[in-house]
Design a protein around this motif. Structure first.
Motif, PDB file in Angstrom:
ATOM      1  N   ARG A   1       1.316  -1.803   0.036  1.00 53.06           N
ATOM      2  CA  ARG A   1      -0.566  -0.324   0.119  1.00 53.06           C
ATOM      3  C   ARG A   1       1.122   1.137   0.135  1.00 53.06           C
ATOM      4  NH1 ARG A   1      -4.121  -0.056   4.667  1.00 53.06           N
ATOM      5  NH2 ARG A   1      -4.263   2.042   4.399  1.00 53.06           N
ATOM      6  N   LEU A   2       1.919   1.020   0.876  1.00 54.07           N
ATOM      7  CA  LEU A   2       3.013   2.283   0.717  1.00 54.07           C
ATOM      8  C   LEU A   2       3.507   2.648  -0.657  1.00 54.07           C
ATOM      9  CD1 LEU A   2       3.733   1.729   4.516  1.00 54.07           C
ATOM     10  CD2 LEU A   2       2.316   4.396   3.387  1.00 54.07           C
ATOM     11  N   ASN A   3       4.129   1.461  -1.154  1.00 53.19           N
ATOM     12  CA  ASN A   3       4.858   1.465  -2.277  1.00 53.19           C
ATOM     13  C   ASN A   3       3.709   2.083  -3.254  1.00 53.19           C
ATOM     14  OD1 ASN A   3       7.081   0.305  -2.012  1.00 53.19           O
ATOM     15  ND2 ASN A   3       6.454  -2.134  -2.241  1.00 53.19           N
ATOM     16  N   THR A   4       2.238   2.057  -3.093  1.00 53.15           N
ATOM     17  CA  THR A   4       1.846   2.545  -4.219  1.00 53.15           C
ATOM     18  C   THR A   4       1.299   4.349  -3.883  1.00 53.15           C
ATOM     19  OG1 THR A   4      -0.479   1.461  -3.533  1.00 53.15           O
ATOM     20  CG2 THR A   4       1.158   0.502  -5.134  1.00 53.15           C
ATOM     21  N   ALA A   5       1.092   4.361  -2.132  1.00 53.48           N
ATOM     22  CA  ALA A   5       0.230   5.472  -1.816  1.00 53.48           C
ATOM     23  C   ALA A   5       1.668   5.459  -0.739  1.00 53.48           C
ATOM     24  CB  ALA A   5      -1.240   5.411  -1.514  1.00 53.48           C
TER      25      ALA A   5
ATOM     26  N   ASP B   1       0.104   7.250   2.517  1.00 55.05           N
ATOM     27  CA  ASP B   1      -1.638   6.760   3.006  1.00 55.05           C
ATOM     28  C   ASP B   1      -1.017   6.323   5.073  1.00 55.05           C
ATOM     29  OD1 ASP B   1      -2.886   4.841   4.723  1.00 55.05           O
ATOM     30  OD2 ASP B   1      -3.048   3.974   2.307  1.00 55.05           O
ATOM     31  N   ALA B   2      -2.143   7.699   5.511  1.00 52.46           N
ATOM     32  CA  ALA B   2      -1.381   7.726   7.187  1.00 52.46           C
ATOM     33  C   ALA B   2      -1.469   6.256   7.551  1.00 52.46           C
ATOM     34  CB  ALA B   2      -2.231   8.811   7.400  1.00 52.46           C
ATOM     35  N   GLN B   3      -3.336   6.109   7.266  1.00 51.39           N
ATOM     36  CA  GLN B   3      -2.932   4.741   7.944  1.00 51.39           C
ATOM     37  C   GLN B   3      -2.391   3.498   7.674  1.00 51.39           C
ATOM     38  OE1 GLN B   3      -6.718   2.485   6.878  1.00 51.39           O
ATOM     39  NE2 GLN B   3      -6.745   1.899   8.721  1.00 51.39           N
TER      40      GLN B   3
ATOM     41  N   MET C   1       0.190   1.831  10.552  1.00 49.56           N
ATOM     42  CA  MET C   1      -0.074   0.383  11.061  1.00 49.56           C
ATOM     43  C   MET C   1       1.682   0.462  11.177  1.00 49.56           C
ATOM     44  SD  MET C   1      -2.772  -0.540   8.953  1.00 49.56           S
ATOM     45  CE  MET C   1      -2.965  -2.315   9.408  1.00 49.56           C
ATOM     46  N   LEU C   2       2.561   0.427  10.428  1.00 47.18           N
ATOM     47  CA  LEU C   2       3.631  -0.222   9.688  1.00 47.18           C
ATOM     48  C   LEU C   2       4.931  -0.812  11.176  1.00 47.18           C
ATOM     49  CD1 LEU C   2       5.130  -1.117   6.681  1.00 47.18           C
ATOM     50  CD2 LEU C   2       6.981   1.201   6.731  1.00 47.18           C
TER      51      LEU C   2
END
Length: 203
Positions: A116-120, A123-125, A129-130
């Motif tokens: 998700r972070l690679n594409t966005a 992304d705060a959520q 979580m990471l």
């Protein structure tokens, strides 16, 4: 290897690197195999060739005695999560390549959030979580048999030669000294690499 021994290796690698993360866990597990095949070395008999500059390399330096300063840690910038270990005195060696599905295998939720972070990237959520997911993923990697995490093959390249002690030369442009093997010749002058690149760009 006993659990207490793995814990001791993990603590040493974490102290060297500064924090625990999945990349460091990969390096710890690679080093466990490297230690079993080639052993630890305080001089230059054991050599590690790494094809990445990821966190894993710190674990290999901390646990196997392979460092840039001794010349028995060789970085080949191929962008592959691959680690090769050689023992010079008898030719023992092994190449380890991280399984491409490793994160999804060990912790699918971590793999999904990272994607998700690679594409966005904003992304705060996912960002929130990471850290917890990364710590959990690292713990799960360390709980596995290290052989499950890598493809293991025999190296197809020779053992790197020992580090050479060479003469120092002076750059005709900046006046700084450099190793003879890193010098460049241009228009009859001896140049360091940065000065050579600067002159070459002007030509």
């Amino acid at each position: 290897m006993e659990r207490a021994d793995v814990a001791a290796l993990t603590e040493r690698a974490r102290d060297f690197h500064g924090h625990m993360c999945p990349g460091l866990a990969i390096g710890i597990q690679a080093a466990r195999i490297g230690l079993a095949v080639c052993g630890h070395d305080s001089d230059e008999d054991v050599v590690a060739v790494v094809e990445t500059d990821m966190c894993a390399v710190d674990a290999i330096q901390a646990l196997m005695g392979c460092t840039f300063g001794k010349g028995n840690l060789v970085h080949r910038d191929y962008g592959k999560a691959a680690f090769t270990f050689f023992r010079r005195r008898d030719g023992e060696s092994v190449r380890l390549l991280v399984r491409p599905d490793l994160h999804a295998l060990v912790d699918p939720e971590f793999a999904a959030v990272r994607e998700r972070l690679n594409t966005a990237p904003d992304d705060a959520q996912a960002k929130a979580m990471l850290p917890e997911l990364a710590a959990r993923c690292a713990a799960r990697m360390l709980a596995r048999d290290p052989e499950e995490l890598f493809s293991r093959t025999t190296p197809q390249t020779p053992t790197p030669r020992r580090a050479a002690i060479l003469s120092s030369l002076t750059c005709a442009h900046c006046g700084e000294t450099m190793m003879e093997s890193r010098s460049r010749r241009f228009a009859g002058q001896t140049l360091c690499i940065p000065c050579f690149m600067a002159v070459e760009q002007k030509v």
